[in-house]
Scaffold this motif. Structure first.
Motif, short mmCIF file in Angstrom:
data_model
loop_
_atom_site.label_atom_id
_atom_site.label_comp_id
_atom_site.label_asym_id
_atom_site.label_seq_id
_atom_site.Cartn_x
_atom_site.Cartn_y
_atom_site.Cartn_z
N TYR A 63 108.89 88.09 127.21
CA TYR A 63 107.97 87.06 127.67
C TYR A 63 108.69 85.85 128.22
O TYR A 63 109.75 85.46 127.72
N ILE A 64 108.08 85.25 129.23
CA ILE A 64 108.47 83.95 129.74
C ILE A 64 107.36 83.01 129.28
O ILE A 64 106.18 83.35 129.35
N TRP A 65 107.73 81.81 128.83
CA TRP A 65 106.75 80.86 128.32
C TRP A 65 106.69 79.64 129.22
O TRP A 65 107.72 79.16 129.69
N LEU A 66 105.48 79.14 129.45
CA LEU A 66 105.28 77.89 130.17
C LEU A 66 104.52 76.92 129.28
O LEU A 66 103.58 77.32 128.60
N LEU A 67 104.91 75.66 129.33
CA LEU A 67 104.13 74.59 128.71
C LEU A 67 103.70 73.68 129.84
O LEU A 67 104.55 73.10 130.53
N ALA A 68 102.40 73.60 130.07
CA ALA A 68 101.87 72.83 131.19
C ALA A 68 101.05 71.65 130.68
O ALA A 68 100.29 71.77 129.73
N ASN A 69 101.20 70.50 131.35
CA ASN A 69 100.42 69.32 130.98
C ASN A 69 99.26 69.12 131.96
O ASN A 69 99.07 69.91 132.89
N TYR A 78 103.04 83.19 139.10
CA TYR A 78 102.15 82.37 138.27
C TYR A 78 102.18 80.91 138.70
O TYR A 78 101.14 80.25 138.81
N LEU A 79 103.37 80.38 138.95
CA LEU A 79 103.49 78.98 139.37
C LEU A 79 102.76 78.73 140.68
O LEU A 79 102.03 77.74 140.82
N THR A 80 102.91 79.63 141.63
CA THR A 80 102.26 79.50 142.94
C THR A 80 100.75 79.60 142.81
O THR A 80 100.01 78.76 143.32
N GLU A 81 100.28 80.65 142.11
CA GLU A 81 98.84 80.87 141.96
C GLU A 81 98.13 79.72 141.26
O GLU A 81 97.00 79.40 141.58
N ASN A 82 98.81 79.10 140.31
CA ASN A 82 98.19 78.05 139.51
C ASN A 82 98.63 76.64 139.91
O ASN A 82 98.30 75.67 139.23
N LYS A 83 99.37 76.56 140.99
CA LYS A 83 99.80 75.26 141.55
C LYS A 83 100.46 74.37 140.50
O LYS A 83 100.13 73.19 140.35
N LEU A 84 101.42 74.96 139.77
CA LEU A 84 102.16 74.21 138.76
C LEU A 84 103.53 73.83 139.31
O LEU A 84 104.13 74.58 140.08
N THR A 85 104.01 72.67 138.89
CA THR A 85 105.32 72.18 139.31
C THR A 85 106.26 72.19 138.11
O THR A 85 106.04 71.43 137.15
N MET A 105 98.21 70.00 126.09
CA MET A 105 99.27 70.83 126.61
C MET A 105 98.82 72.29 126.52
O MET A 105 98.35 72.73 125.48
N ASN A 106 98.98 73.02 127.59
CA ASN A 106 98.63 74.44 127.62
C ASN A 106 99.88 75.28 127.47
O ASN A 106 100.89 75.02 128.12
N LEU A 107 99.79 76.29 126.63
CA LEU A 107 100.87 77.24 126.41
C LEU A 107 100.49 78.54 127.09
O LEU A 107 99.43 79.10 126.81
N ILE A 108 101.35 79.00 127.98
CA ILE A 108 101.06 80.20 128.77
C ILE A 108 102.17 81.22 128.56
O ILE A 108 103.36 80.88 128.66
N SER A 109 101.80 82.45 128.24
CA SER A 109 102.79 83.52 128.14
C SER A 109 102.69 84.39 129.39
O SER A 109 101.60 84.76 129.82
N ILE A 110 103.83 84.70 129.95
CA ILE A 110 103.89 85.54 131.14
C ILE A 110 104.70 86.78 130.78
O ILE A 110 105.90 86.69 130.51
N PRO A 111 104.06 87.95 130.75
CA PRO A 111 104.82 89.18 130.47
C PRO A 111 105.84 89.40 131.59
O PRO A 111 105.53 89.24 132.76
N ALA A 112 107.05 89.73 131.21
CA ALA A 112 108.11 89.92 132.21
C ALA A 112 108.47 91.40 132.31
O ALA A 112 108.02 92.09 133.21
N MET A 113 109.24 91.90 131.38
CA MET A 113 109.61 93.31 131.38
C MET A 113 109.45 93.85 129.96
O MET A 113 109.78 93.18 129.01
N GLN A 114 108.90 95.03 129.86
CA GLN A 114 108.63 95.66 128.57
C GLN A 114 107.98 94.67 127.61
O GLN A 114 106.89 94.21 127.86
N ASP A 115 108.66 94.30 126.54
CA ASP A 115 108.09 93.38 125.55
C ASP A 115 108.65 91.96 125.68
O ASP A 115 108.60 91.18 124.77
#
Length: 164
Positions: free
Chosen positions: A13-19, A38-45, A1-11
């Protein structure tokens, strides 16, 4: 499982867990553009959105993400305290009010990762003086979290990751 942090505004974060199947869970999408990009660029569903609590900086992008991907939203009101399964994802929900009455912490045991929204921060805890906040509830919630292994990573909605 990959854990991805996506900076949103200031400090924030949005978190993704991808399999391995390129499916993911989105935790606290407060802002639409970075997570959609991020979802589009990395083709995640996305299979689901998990909300630690309802404040705009954590749930502000829900409608846009749901409209695009038709995924379901899970929060304090439709998750049980304890083990939950969504497709191939298994996690534990801990009710942790204090910052807000609907706040939950989401623990992925295998990954040793806990998402806590505005409950715990590095060297601090969340505010209890906003609508829905309660210091007595916060103290009780902290007692519940202290039962978990000290080496798990804590991922707050704001700022740096930490440990218990």
């Amino acid at each position: 499982m990959n854990l991805i942090s996506i900076p949103a505004m200031q400090d924030n974060y949005i978190w993704l867990l991808a399999n391995e199947q390129r499916e993911c869970l989105i935790v606290d999408p407060g802002v639409a553009s970075p997570v959609l990009h991020y979802l589009t660029e990395n083709k995640l569903t996305p299979k689901a959105i998990l909300l630690t609590h309802h404040h705009n900086d954590h749930d502000g992008a829900v409608e846009e993400v749901v409209n695009r991907y038709r995924c379901k939203v899970y929060d304090r009101y439709n998750l049980i305290e304890g083990i939950n399964d969504i497709d191939n994802f298994r996690f534990e929900v801990i009710y942790t009010p204090g910052h807000k009455e609907d706040l939950i912490s989401i623990y992925f045991k295998k990954e040793k990762a806990m998402f806590v929204g505005d409950f715990i921060f590095r060297d601090s805890i969340g505010r209890c003086d906003l609508v829905g906040g309660d210091m007595d509830e916060m103290i009780h919630s902290i007692g519940k979290i202290k039962m978990y292994p000290r080496d798990i990573k804590i991922y707050p909605g704001h700022g740096e990751e930490t440990t218990l």
